[in-house]
Design a protein around this motif. Structure first.
Motif, PDB file in Angstrom:
ATOM      1  N   GLN A  12      34.034  36.170  33.053  1.00 60.13           N
ATOM      2  CA  GLN A  12      34.053  35.539  31.733  1.00 60.13           C
ATOM      3  C   GLN A  12      35.313  34.706  31.553  1.00 60.13           C
ATOM      4  OE1 GLN A  12      33.556  38.665  28.818  1.00 60.13           O
ATOM      5  NE2 GLN A  12      31.330  38.612  29.039  1.00 60.13           N
ATOM      6  N   PRO A  13      35.250  33.716  30.707  1.00 62.07           N
ATOM      7  CA  PRO A  13      36.474  32.935  30.404  1.00 62.07           C
ATOM      8  C   PRO A  13      37.608  33.851  29.971  1.00 62.07           C
ATOM      9  CG  PRO A  13      34.551  31.843  29.495  1.00 62.07           C
ATOM     10  CD  PRO A  13      34.073  33.186  29.999  1.00 62.07           C
ATOM     11  N   GLY A  14      38.785  33.561  30.484  1.00 65.18           N
ATOM     12  CA  GLY A  14      39.946  34.393  30.211  1.00 65.18           C
ATOM     13  C   GLY A  14      40.139  35.519  31.200  1.00 65.18           C
ATOM     14  N   GLY A  15      39.150  35.745  32.038  1.00 60.86           N
ATOM     15  CA  GLY A  15      39.233  36.823  33.014  1.00 60.86           C
ATOM     16  C   GLY A  15      40.021  36.439  34.251  1.00 60.86           C
ATOM     17  N   SER A  16      40.064  37.366  35.214  1.00 62.74           N
ATOM     18  CA  SER A  16      40.823  37.174  36.446  1.00 62.74           C
ATOM     19  C   SER A  16      39.960  37.476  37.667  1.00 62.74           C
ATOM     20  CB  SER A  16      42.039  38.103  36.464  1.00 62.74           C
ATOM     21  OG  SER A  16      42.936  37.812  35.415  1.00 62.74           O
ATOM     22  N   LEU A  17      40.298  36.830  38.750  1.00 64.28           N
ATOM     23  CA  LEU A  17      39.703  37.101  40.060  1.00 64.28           C
ATOM     24  C   LEU A  17      40.790  36.937  41.100  1.00 64.28           C
ATOM     25  CD1 LEU A  17      36.223  35.282  40.281  1.00 64.28           C
ATOM     26  CD2 LEU A  17      36.639  37.751  40.371  1.00 64.28           C
ATOM     27  N   ARG A  18      40.659  37.664  42.194  1.00 58.42           N
ATOM     28  CA  ARG A  18      41.555  37.472  43.326  1.00 58.42           C
ATOM     29  C   ARG A  18      40.723  37.184  44.560  1.00 58.42           C
ATOM     30  NH1 ARG A  18      45.891  41.711  45.910  1.00 58.42           N
ATOM     31  NH2 ARG A  18      43.960  42.645  46.708  1.00 58.42           N
ATOM     32  N   GLN A  79      45.332  34.400  43.490  1.00 55.72           N
ATOM     33  CA  GLN A  79      45.216  35.182  42.270  1.00 55.72           C
ATOM     34  C   GLN A  79      44.964  34.226  41.118  1.00 55.72           C
ATOM     35  OE1 GLN A  79      45.294  38.620  41.737  1.00 55.72           O
ATOM     36  NE2 GLN A  79      44.685  38.013  39.659  1.00 55.72           N
ATOM     37  N   MET A  80      43.837  34.387  40.469  1.00 55.57           N
ATOM     38  CA  MET A  80      43.434  33.474  39.403  1.00 55.57           C
ATOM     39  C   MET A  80      43.350  34.233  38.089  1.00 55.57           C
ATOM     40  SD  MET A  80      40.505  31.276  41.420  1.00 55.57           S
ATOM     41  CE  MET A  80      39.380  32.652  41.548  1.00 55.57           C
ATOM     42  N   ASN A  81      44.170  33.846  37.154  1.00 55.94           N
ATOM     43  CA  ASN A  81      44.190  34.465  35.825  1.00 55.94           C
ATOM     44  C   ASN A  81      43.812  33.434  34.771  1.00 55.94           C
ATOM     45  OD1 ASN A  81      45.219  36.883  37.000  1.00 55.94           O
ATOM     46  ND2 ASN A  81      47.302  36.084  36.856  1.00 55.94           N
ATOM     47  N   SER A  82      43.460  33.916  33.608  1.00 56.07           N
ATOM     48  CA  SER A  82      43.102  33.035  32.472  1.00 56.07           C
ATOM     49  C   SER A  82      42.084  31.986  32.911  1.00 56.07           C
ATOM     50  CB  SER A  82      44.366  32.348  31.913  1.00 56.07           C
ATOM     51  OG  SER A  82      45.301  33.314  31.481  1.00 56.07           O
ATOM     52  N   LEU A  83      41.049  32.436  33.564  1.00 55.30           N
ATOM     53  CA  LEU A  83      40.057  31.515  34.105  1.00 55.30           C
ATOM     54  C   LEU A  83      39.316  30.769  33.009  1.00 55.30           C
ATOM     55  CD1 LEU A  83      38.850  33.710  37.062  1.00 55.30           C
ATOM     56  CD2 LEU A  83      39.669  31.353  37.262  1.00 55.30           C
ATOM     57  N   ARG A  84      38.960  29.535  33.347  1.00 57.12           N
ATOM     58  CA  ARG A  84      38.270  28.643  32.417  1.00 57.12           C
ATOM     59  C   ARG A  84      36.953  28.193  33.041  1.00 57.12           C
ATOM     60  NH1 ARG A  84      43.523  24.645  31.771  1.00 57.12           N
ATOM     61  NH2 ARG A  84      44.962  26.185  30.839  1.00 57.12           N
ATOM     62  N   PRO A  85      36.007  27.796  32.225  1.00 57.60           N
ATOM     63  CA  PRO A  85      34.736  27.314  32.802  1.00 57.60           C
ATOM     64  C   PRO A  85      34.933  26.175  33.799  1.00 57.60           C
ATOM     65  CG  PRO A  85      34.473  27.721  30.464  1.00 57.60           C
ATOM     66  CD  PRO A  85      35.932  27.908  30.760  1.00 57.60           C
ATOM     67  N   GLU A  86      35.931  25.352  33.582  1.00 56.58           N
ATOM     68  CA  GLU A  86      36.164  24.233  34.505  1.00 56.58           C
ATOM     69  C   GLU A  86      36.736  24.680  35.852  1.00 56.58           C
ATOM     70  OE1 GLU A  86      37.299  24.524  31.369  1.00 56.58           O
ATOM     71  OE2 GLU A  86      39.373  23.767  31.174  1.00 56.58           O
ATOM     72  N   ASP A  87      37.052  25.950  35.993  1.00 58.61           N
ATOM     73  CA  ASP A  87      37.468  26.474  37.290  1.00 58.61           C
ATOM     74  C   ASP A  87      36.265  26.835  38.167  1.00 58.61           C
ATOM     75  OD1 ASP A  87      40.081  28.221  35.568  1.00 58.61           O
ATOM     76  OD2 ASP A  87      40.285  26.388  36.769  1.00 58.61           O
ATOM     77  N   THR A  88      35.083  26.726  37.608  1.00 48.20           N
ATOM     78  CA  THR A  88      33.873  27.025  38.372  1.00 48.20           C
ATOM     79  C   THR A  88      33.740  26.083  39.554  1.00 48.20           C
ATOM     80  OG1 THR A  88      32.700  27.935  36.457  1.00 48.20           O
ATOM     81  CG2 THR A  88      31.349  27.087  38.280  1.00 48.20           C
ATOM     82  N   ALA A  89      33.602  26.649  40.746  1.00 50.01           N
ATOM     83  CA  ALA A  89      33.513  25.844  41.969  1.00 50.01           C
ATOM     84  C   ALA A  89      33.328  26.790  43.153  1.00 50.01           C
ATOM     85  CB  ALA A  89      34.777  25.015  42.173  1.00 50.01           C
ATOM     86  N   VAL A  90      33.057  26.186  44.292  1.00 53.73           N
ATOM     87  CA  VAL A  90      33.144  26.913  45.558  1.00 53.73           C
ATOM     88  C   VAL A  90      34.577  26.759  46.058  1.00 53.73           C
ATOM     89  CG1 VAL A  90      32.300  27.133  47.916  1.00 53.73           C
ATOM     90  CG2 VAL A  90      30.723  26.498  46.067  1.00 53.73           C
ATOM     91  N   TYR A  91      35.195  27.867  46.365  1.00 53.67           N
ATOM     92  CA  TYR A  91      36.593  27.872  46.801  1.00 53.67           C
ATOM     93  C   TYR A  91      36.662  28.095  48.314  1.00 53.67           C
ATOM     94  CZ  TYR A  91      38.309  27.881  42.025  1.00 53.67           C
ATOM     95  OH  TYR A  91      38.616  27.507  40.731  1.00 53.67           O
TER      96      TYR A  91
END
Length: 124
Positions: A12-18, A79-91
């Motif tokens: 969700q927006p605002g969440g984190s992933l590593r 480490q990705m924090n405060s994720l936004r919809p515009e961060d959606t992508a293949v990394y």
């Protein structure tokens, strides 16, 4: 040399992933590492990079203060924090054994080895 990326998912927006990138082969050599991303219909872009020395790091402006690129032996993380919809992508993670010692390469053509992509989706 093989790079294995993992850790993507739906958040969700605002969440984190590593994200993790395990580098195997030539592990006694030092290498620069980059994380790139490619959204639908867009060019692959640099997100973050770290030099062979580990002293130089680069982040694109839009992720500064939100993303970091820690490293532990042969695993490099995004480490990705405060994720936004515009961060959606293949990394994608990438490695360069030829980069200058303190240079964090920013261009995809500077990297010789690539991992497979991992999808990150930021949506409520």
């Amino acid at each position: 040399v093989q790079l294995q990326a993992s850790g993507g998912g739906l958040v969700q927006p605002g969440g984190s992933l590593r994200l993790s990138c395990v580098v195997s082969g030539r592990t006694f050599d030092t290498y620069a590492v980059g994380w790139f991303r490619q959204a639908d219909g867009k060019e692959r872009e640099i997100v973050a990079a770290m030099s062979r020395s580990g002293r130089s790091k680069y982040y694109i402006d839009i992720v500064k203060g939100r993303f970091t690129i820690p490293r532990d032996k042969n695993t490099v993380y995004l480490q990705m924090n405060s994720l936004r919809p515009e961060d959606t992508a293949v990394y994608y993670c990438a490695a360069s054994f030829e980069a200058r010692w303190d240079s964090a390469p920013k261009v995809k053509y500077d990297y010789s080895y690539w991992g497979q992509g991992t999808q990150v989706t930021v949506s409520s």
